[in-house]
Design a protein around this motif. Structure first.
Motif, mmCIF file in Angstrom:
data_model
loop_
_atom_site.group_PDB
_atom_site.id
_atom_site.type_symbol
_atom_site.label_atom_id
_atom_site.label_comp_id
_atom_site.label_asym_id
_atom_site.label_seq_id
_atom_site.Cartn_x
_atom_site.Cartn_y
_atom_site.Cartn_z
ATOM 1 N N VAL A 119 17.795 -19.857 0.369
ATOM 2 C CA VAL A 119 17.052 -18.613 0.541
ATOM 3 C C VAL A 119 17.462 -17.664 -0.579
ATOM 4 C CG1 VAL A 119 18.764 -17.608 2.114
ATOM 5 C CG2 VAL A 119 16.416 -16.760 2.148
ATOM 6 N N ILE A 120 16.523 -16.848 -1.024
ATOM 7 C CA ILE A 120 16.772 -15.917 -2.128
ATOM 8 C C ILE A 120 16.666 -14.483 -1.603
ATOM 9 C CG2 ILE A 120 15.990 -15.130 -4.404
ATOM 10 C CD1 ILE A 120 14.731 -17.922 -4.787
ATOM 11 N N VAL A 121 17.635 -13.668 -1.975
ATOM 12 C CA VAL A 121 17.598 -12.229 -1.664
ATOM 13 C C VAL A 121 17.586 -11.480 -2.992
ATOM 14 C CG1 VAL A 121 18.752 -10.294 -0.549
ATOM 15 C CG2 VAL A 121 18.865 -12.583 0.499
ATOM 16 N N LEU A 122 16.526 -10.718 -3.230
ATOM 17 C CA LEU A 122 16.359 -10.026 -4.505
ATOM 18 C C LEU A 122 16.579 -8.526 -4.348
ATOM 19 C CD1 LEU A 122 13.129 -11.795 -5.851
ATOM 20 C CD2 LEU A 122 15.515 -12.365 -6.341
ATOM 21 N N GLY A 123 17.107 -7.931 -5.410
ATOM 22 C CA GLY A 123 17.390 -6.509 -5.387
ATOM 23 C C GLY A 123 16.705 -5.747 -6.500
ATOM 24 N N PRO A 124 16.971 -4.455 -6.584
ATOM 25 C CA PRO A 124 16.259 -3.585 -7.519
ATOM 26 C C PRO A 124 16.491 -3.910 -8.982
ATOM 27 C CG PRO A 124 18.131 -2.451 -6.524
ATOM 28 C CD PRO A 124 17.955 -3.722 -5.768
ATOM 29 N N ASP A 125 17.649 -4.494 -9.317
ATOM 30 C CA ASP A 125 17.917 -4.774 -10.729
ATOM 31 C C ASP A 125 17.037 -5.884 -11.275
ATOM 32 O OD1 ASP A 125 19.895 -2.795 -11.211
ATOM 33 O OD2 ASP A 125 21.345 -3.993 -10.103
ATOM 34 N N ASP A 160 21.660 -22.909 4.155
ATOM 35 C CA ASP A 160 22.976 -23.369 3.705
ATOM 36 C C ASP A 160 23.424 -22.675 2.423
ATOM 37 O OD1 ASP A 160 20.883 -24.723 2.412
ATOM 38 O OD2 ASP A 160 22.158 -26.432 1.899
ATOM 39 N N LEU A 161 22.486 -22.084 1.658
ATOM 40 C CA LEU A 161 22.849 -21.386 0.425
ATOM 41 C C LEU A 161 21.989 -20.124 0.285
ATOM 42 C CD1 LEU A 161 24.450 -21.192 -2.205
ATOM 43 C CD2 LEU A 161 22.740 -22.660 -3.292
ATOM 44 N N VAL A 162 22.657 -18.995 0.117
ATOM 45 C CA VAL A 162 21.982 -17.713 -0.105
ATOM 46 C C VAL A 162 22.257 -17.279 -1.539
ATOM 47 C CG1 VAL A 162 21.783 -15.299 0.605
ATOM 48 C CG2 VAL A 162 22.326 -17.067 2.314
ATOM 49 N N LEU A 163 21.198 -17.094 -2.325
ATOM 50 C CA LEU A 163 21.338 -16.546 -3.673
ATOM 51 C C LEU A 163 20.917 -15.082 -3.631
ATOM 52 C CD1 LEU A 163 21.752 -16.773 -6.783
ATOM 53 C CD2 LEU A 163 19.308 -17.344 -6.925
ATOM 54 N N VAL A 164 21.839 -14.197 -3.947
ATOM 55 C CA VAL A 164 21.538 -12.772 -4.042
ATOM 56 C C VAL A 164 21.469 -12.420 -5.521
ATOM 57 C CG1 VAL A 164 22.245 -10.433 -3.446
ATOM 58 C CG2 VAL A 164 22.734 -12.331 -1.876
ATOM 59 N N LEU A 165 20.339 -11.933 -5.963
ATOM 60 C CA LEU A 165 20.120 -11.663 -7.383
ATOM 61 C C LEU A 165 19.732 -10.203 -7.576
ATOM 62 C CD1 LEU A 165 19.917 -12.999 -10.216
ATOM 63 C CD2 LEU A 165 17.528 -13.506 -9.710
ATOM 64 N N GLY A 166 20.594 -9.465 -8.295
ATOM 65 C CA GLY A 166 20.260 -8.085 -8.662
ATOM 66 C C GLY A 166 20.404 -7.081 -7.537
ATOM 67 N N ALA A 167 21.346 -7.332 -6.618
ATOM 68 C CA ALA A 167 21.551 -6.416 -5.488
ATOM 69 C C ALA A 167 23.005 -6.476 -5.039
ATOM 70 C CB ALA A 167 20.647 -6.792 -4.316
ATOM 71 N N PRO A 168 23.499 -5.406 -4.402
ATOM 72 C CA PRO A 168 24.821 -5.487 -3.770
ATOM 73 C C PRO A 168 24.778 -6.443 -2.585
ATOM 74 C CG PRO A 168 24.057 -3.209 -3.941
ATOM 75 C CD PRO A 168 22.882 -4.082 -4.248
ATOM 76 N N VAL A 169 25.932 -6.910 -2.198
ATOM 77 C CA VAL A 169 26.073 -7.758 -0.996
ATOM 78 C C VAL A 169 26.898 -6.992 0.029
ATOM 79 C CG1 VAL A 169 26.932 -9.945 -0.082
ATOM 80 C CG2 VAL A 169 26.047 -9.836 -2.419
ATOM 81 N N PHE A 170 26.272 -6.448 0.998
ATOM 82 C CA PHE A 170 24.912 -5.919 1.081
ATOM 83 C C PHE A 170 25.049 -4.419 1.260
ATOM 84 C CE2 PHE A 170 23.922 -10.323 2.468
ATOM 85 C CZ PHE A 170 22.895 -10.596 1.588
ATOM 86 N N ARG A 171 23.988 -3.660 1.060
ATOM 87 C CA ARG A 171 24.064 -2.220 1.286
ATOM 88 C C ARG A 171 23.644 -1.946 2.730
ATOM 89 N NH1 ARG A 171 22.399 0.483 -3.624
ATOM 90 N NH2 ARG A 171 24.612 0.335 -4.076
ATOM 91 N N TYR A 172 24.665 -1.958 3.608
ATOM 92 C CA TYR A 172 24.400 -1.724 5.016
ATOM 93 C C TYR A 172 24.216 -0.224 5.289
ATOM 94 C CZ TYR A 172 26.340 -6.450 5.277
ATOM 95 O OH TYR A 172 26.594 -7.781 5.085
ATOM 96 N N HIS A 173 23.681 0.075 6.481
ATOM 97 C CA HIS A 173 23.493 1.474 6.865
ATOM 98 C C HIS A 173 24.006 1.683 8.289
ATOM 99 C CE1 HIS A 173 20.543 5.125 7.346
ATOM 100 N NE2 HIS A 173 21.804 5.477 7.358
#
Length: 528
Positions: free
Chosen positions: A204-210, A268-281
């Protein structure tokens, strides 16, 4: 001999900076005197609005923006806006006038006492030159510091009597300097990550603002399609890095620990690209990720890499890495994820418009390449669900949650993107933080559209009051504000919309206009 004043303007000119965003005081007048005709000065009526306009301009243009504030008072007013710029990696060069050197020691009125510490920790670098001759070098350093990855705001305090002094005769060496900071991991590590993604059973891919800041959206589409992987957008993302109608798109991750873990369970694999891990609130305790799930993040920010509470991290240029991974991963023999792009139809009855109705109308009528700014925080999830944002640079949000961003940023984004229509969707509570941005839009004829979602309350705060079981508190409602009258007072054409037909008519008029327009829409609060 050239003066510090003329040398600094030539340095800015040669570095491609020709716009100054500001609100001047007496300390800044010596810098602004004999303002060059090939430069543009954009005036706003309050310093947080100045920084918000420059922030939007810098993000949309992907170039550093130059700001001139008034000593300590102006810097203090701008700090809330700086928090958004810091978290969005916006390249801002913030300058502030300082009292004359002869009177700094006695702390005369308008002295910026301990100037370099005032904006910290919301700037990458903060400095006051030791001498007048050093000012051009300090400005050069500020330009490059703001522009190097991770990009971000910097701060420079300049005594006002420095501008008339002689510059260092060797300052011309600064004019054409280039500083490159693109970072790419070695081929062995890159192949290791590409292989892990290709061989994962359920990535799974998680993308961020960068990703959007690096204009790497198309490479991320290729990466997702080759992996047949679902794509989430990181919690509270201030930009849109992936087309919201693509079959792989899954939406915006919630900003809670347990909620993120639940949604990513089974991968089984999380790719986070261009974001913090994670910006919780909101506080939502639980496992960061379920057992058996590995996480790898790629970020341009060493601070983000270091503070992540789990997973491996790679610090690298996001654009370079997205392109390299898209080219290296194997095309997995799986079908694309089933699309979730269809949205549920809502019934719009009599009375105030539902937020879903407003977004569906915008999605239907706005140009395909429209740019949206969001500060209707209680309707953020609906906005992501119902707007078809397909192009890079289509969405901006307050990165640190600091209200007052969207209205001025819309002005800056429209300045940077004159060929695209900017539409700011703003809550009635949020709008009051920076309403004077309308004056700048009117004075410079910047044709952004401001849609005010008026439900008479702080919607997001009401939701949080329920979460925290603190509903019996004062200050949650903001009734009795006539935004059309406020807009007209600032010189902006304004329209009211209380029905779908009125909203359609107002949007038709606004989209055909070549001037800024405010549309005040009577809305309900979103359903919980």
């Amino acid at each position: 001999m050239a003066s510090v004043h003329s040398t600094t303007y030539e340095l800015l000119r040669q570095q491609g900076i020709d716009t100054v965003f500001g609100n001047p005081g007496s300390n800044e007048l010596p810098f602004l005197k004999d303002f060059p005709q090939d430069f543009r000065y954009v005036l706003a009526l309050q310093e947080a609005v100045v920084v918000g306009i420059a922030d939007g301009y810098a993000q949309a243009s992907r170039k550093p923006a130059f700001i001139n504030l008034h000593s300590a008072a102006g810097t203090g007013n701008a700090m809330g806006a700086l928090s958004n710029a810091w978290n969005s990696h916006s390249p801002l060069i913030v300058t502030a006038g300082q009292q004359t050197r002869a009177m700094i020691g006695v702390e005369a009125l308008l002295t910026n006492v301990d100037a370099t510490n005032l904006p910290r920790p919301l700037v990458k670098w903060s400095y006051e030159p030791a001498s007048a001759a050093e000012v051009p070098h300090a400005v050069s350093r500020a330009i490059h510091m703001a522009s190097m990855a991770p990009r971000g705001p910097v701060y420079l305090s300049v005594p006002y009597d420095d501008w008339d002094k002689e510059a260092d005769p060797q300052s011309h060496h600064l004019f054409h300097r280039n500083v490159s900071s693109a970072v790419r991991v070695n081929d062995e590590e890159l192949e290791r990550l590409a292989s892990a993604l290709s061989s994962a059973s359920n990535p799974v891919i998680v993308l961020g603002p960068d990703v959007d800041a690096a204009n790497a959206n198309a490479d991320c589409v290729t990466l997702a399609e080759r992996l047949k992987a679902p794509v989430w957008v990181a919690p509270s993302a201030p930009r849109c890095p992936f087309p919201t109608r693509h079959p792989c798109f899954r939406g915006l991750l919630p900003a809670g620990i347990a909620a993120v873990s639940q949604l990513l369970e089974g991968h089984d694999l999380v790719l986070v690209l261009g974001a913090p891990v994670f910006r919780y609130h909101q506080y939502d305790p639980g496992q960061y990720l379920m057992p058996g799930t590995r996480l790898v993040s790629v970020t341009c920010d060493p601070l983000e890499a270091a503070r992540a509470p789990m997973g491996d991290a790679i610090v690298a240029d996001i654009g370079v890495m997205a392109s390299a991974l898209a080219a290296r991963v194997r095309d997995r023999n799986h079908p694309l994820p089933a699309s979730i792009a269809e949205t549920e139809t809502v019934e719009q009855g009599e009375g105030a418009l539902r937020p879903e109705t407003v977004f569906d109308t915008l999605n239907e009528m706005a140009p395909a390449d429209a740019i949206y700014l969001n500060e209707s925080t209680s309707t953020t999830a609906l906005m992501w669900q119902r707007l078809n944002m397909r192009n890079p640079g289509s969405y901006y949000f307050c990165a640190a949650g600091g209200l007052g961003f969207a209205m001025p940023a819309a002005v800056g984004v429209q300045l940077a993107e004159p060929g695209r229509q900017v539409i700011a969707v703003i809550g009635d509570g949020s709008a009051n933080y920076s309403i004077s941005a309308l004056w700048t839009a009117a004075q410079y004829n910047i044709p952004a559209i401001f849609v005010i979602m008026n439900n008479g309350t702080y919607g997001a705060l009401r939701w949080f009051a329920g979460v925290l079981e603190a509903e019996n508190v004062p200050g949650l409602d903001v009734p009795g504000i006539d935004f059309c009258s406020l807009a007209k007072g600032y010189g902006v054409h304004a329209l009211k919309a209380g029905t779908v037909q009125e909203l359609q008519g107002a949007l038709t008029e606004a989209l055909a206009s070549k001037e800024p327009v405010l549309i005040e829409v009577s809305t309900t609060s979103p359903a919980k």
